[in-house]
Design a protein around this motif. Structure first.
Motif, mmCIF file in Angstrom:
data_model
loop_
_atom_site.group_PDB
_atom_site.id
_atom_site.type_symbol
_atom_site.label_atom_id
_atom_site.label_comp_id
_atom_site.label_asym_id
_atom_site.label_seq_id
_atom_site.Cartn_x
_atom_site.Cartn_y
_atom_site.Cartn_z
ATOM 1 N N ALA A 1 0.761 -1.112 0.135
ATOM 2 C CA ALA A 1 -0.064 0.143 0.052
ATOM 3 C C ALA A 1 0.863 1.203 -0.084
ATOM 4 O O ALA A 1 0.437 2.132 -0.682
ATOM 5 N N LEU A 2 1.879 1.149 0.639
ATOM 6 C CA LEU A 2 2.948 2.375 0.791
ATOM 7 C C LEU A 2 3.517 2.563 -0.593
ATOM 8 O O LEU A 2 3.733 3.716 -0.864
ATOM 9 N N SER A 3 3.814 1.506 -1.320
ATOM 10 C CA SER A 3 4.327 1.613 -2.589
ATOM 11 C C SER A 3 3.492 2.191 -3.472
ATOM 12 O O SER A 3 3.778 2.956 -4.523
ATOM 13 N N LYS B 1 9.659 6.497 -7.713
ATOM 14 C CA LYS B 1 9.277 5.300 -8.544
ATOM 15 C C LYS B 1 10.022 4.168 -7.890
ATOM 16 O O LYS B 1 9.654 3.167 -7.921
ATOM 17 N N VAL B 2 11.504 4.667 -7.879
ATOM 18 C CA VAL B 2 12.343 3.677 -7.447
ATOM 19 C C VAL B 2 11.912 3.041 -6.061
ATOM 20 O O VAL B 2 12.003 1.937 -5.811
ATOM 21 N N ILE B 3 11.795 3.974 -5.036
ATOM 22 C CA ILE B 3 11.246 3.708 -3.559
ATOM 23 C C ILE B 3 10.023 2.722 -3.835
ATOM 24 O O ILE B 3 9.894 1.732 -3.132
ATOM 25 N N SER B 4 9.192 3.123 -4.917
ATOM 26 C CA SER B 4 7.804 2.323 -4.915
ATOM 27 C C SER B 4 8.111 0.961 -5.313
ATOM 28 O O SER B 4 7.656 -0.008 -4.924
ATOM 29 N N VAL C 1 10.833 -0.911 -4.970
ATOM 30 C CA VAL C 1 11.559 -1.538 -3.867
ATOM 31 C C VAL C 1 10.707 -1.933 -2.956
ATOM 32 O O VAL C 1 10.607 -3.092 -2.353
ATOM 33 N N LEU C 2 9.912 -1.007 -2.303
ATOM 34 C CA LEU C 2 8.818 -1.458 -1.524
ATOM 35 C C LEU C 2 7.635 -2.396 -1.882
ATOM 36 O O LEU C 2 7.490 -3.461 -1.030
ATOM 37 N N PHE C 3 7.441 -2.013 -3.085
ATOM 38 C CA PHE C 3 6.512 -3.393 -3.832
ATOM 39 C C PHE C 3 7.290 -4.819 -3.762
ATOM 40 O O PHE C 3 6.563 -5.841 -3.316
ATOM 41 N N SER C 4 8.341 -4.893 -4.097
ATOM 42 C CA SER C 4 9.088 -5.964 -4.391
ATOM 43 C C SER C 4 9.407 -6.711 -2.919
ATOM 44 O O SER C 4 9.043 -7.701 -2.889
ATOM 45 N N ILE C 5 9.774 -5.952 -2.218
ATOM 46 C CA ILE C 5 10.024 -6.495 -0.635
ATOM 47 C C ILE C 5 8.551 -6.934 -0.090
ATOM 48 O O ILE C 5 8.640 -8.181 0.404
ATOM 49 N N PHE D 1 3.958 -5.008 -12.181
ATOM 50 C CA PHE D 1 3.991 -3.685 -11.540
ATOM 51 C C PHE D 1 5.641 -3.089 -12.001
ATOM 52 O O PHE D 1 5.555 -1.892 -12.149
ATOM 53 N N LEU D 2 6.675 -3.886 -11.945
ATOM 54 C CA LEU D 2 7.881 -3.379 -12.189
ATOM 55 C C LEU D 2 7.957 -3.062 -13.790
ATOM 56 O O LEU D 2 8.566 -2.081 -13.878
ATOM 57 N N TRP D 3 7.375 -3.686 -14.597
ATOM 58 C CA TRP D 3 7.204 -3.172 -16.080
ATOM 59 C C TRP D 3 6.328 -2.066 -16.044
ATOM 60 O O TRP D 3 6.713 -1.321 -17.009
ATOM 61 N N ALA D 4 5.306 -1.873 -15.508
ATOM 62 C CA ALA D 4 4.492 -0.843 -15.373
ATOM 63 C C ALA D 4 5.021 0.530 -14.907
ATOM 64 O O ALA D 4 4.721 1.684 -15.451
ATOM 65 N N ILE D 5 5.872 0.626 -14.200
ATOM 66 C CA ILE D 5 6.396 1.652 -13.353
ATOM 67 C C ILE D 5 7.630 2.141 -14.453
ATOM 68 O O ILE D 5 8.160 3.434 -14.248
#
Length: 117
Positions: A52-54, A70-73, A75-79, A112-116
């Protein structure tokens, strides 16, 4: 400032927040306490909280036009998705069902990573 991004942020965060607040007000005291313990658990924060934070970082990024958000997003989504996959594996009744959940989590992560980008 990007007005479209501000409107999108208000709609994507405001409407669900209002609906959750309204549902919370309708709950009994026991249900509220159960919700508080569930939301403050380490598992919830490490999985759904990070995801959700991402999304919040992803929605705020066009407003300030800072690409590091976007990078932080990402990373947070991946974790969050990796931790979610670990919890799925550890708590599954069947490892076959766990693999389906993990595969769907990894597909969501790839999309998600492709979309960002």
């Amino acid at each position: 400032m990007n007005i479209d991004a501000i409107v999108r942020l208000v709609l994507m965060l405001g409407i669900p927040a209002f609906m959750m607040w309204r549902g919370y007000k309708k709950m009994s005291e026991d249900e509220r306490n159960d919700l508080k313990t569930d939301v403050t658990s380490k598992r919830f924060i490490a999985t759904y909280g990070l995801v959700a934070l991402s999304f919040v970082f992803l929605l705020v990024e066009p407003i300030f036009e800072m690409t590091w958000m976007k990078v932080i997003s990402g990373v947070l989504f991946s974790i969050g998705m990796i931790v979610s996959s670990v919890f799925i594996w550890l708590n599954a009744s069947s490892k076959w069902k766990a693999m389906l959940g993990i595969i769907s989590s990894m597909i969501a992560l790839a999309i998600f990573l492709w979309a960002i980008n």
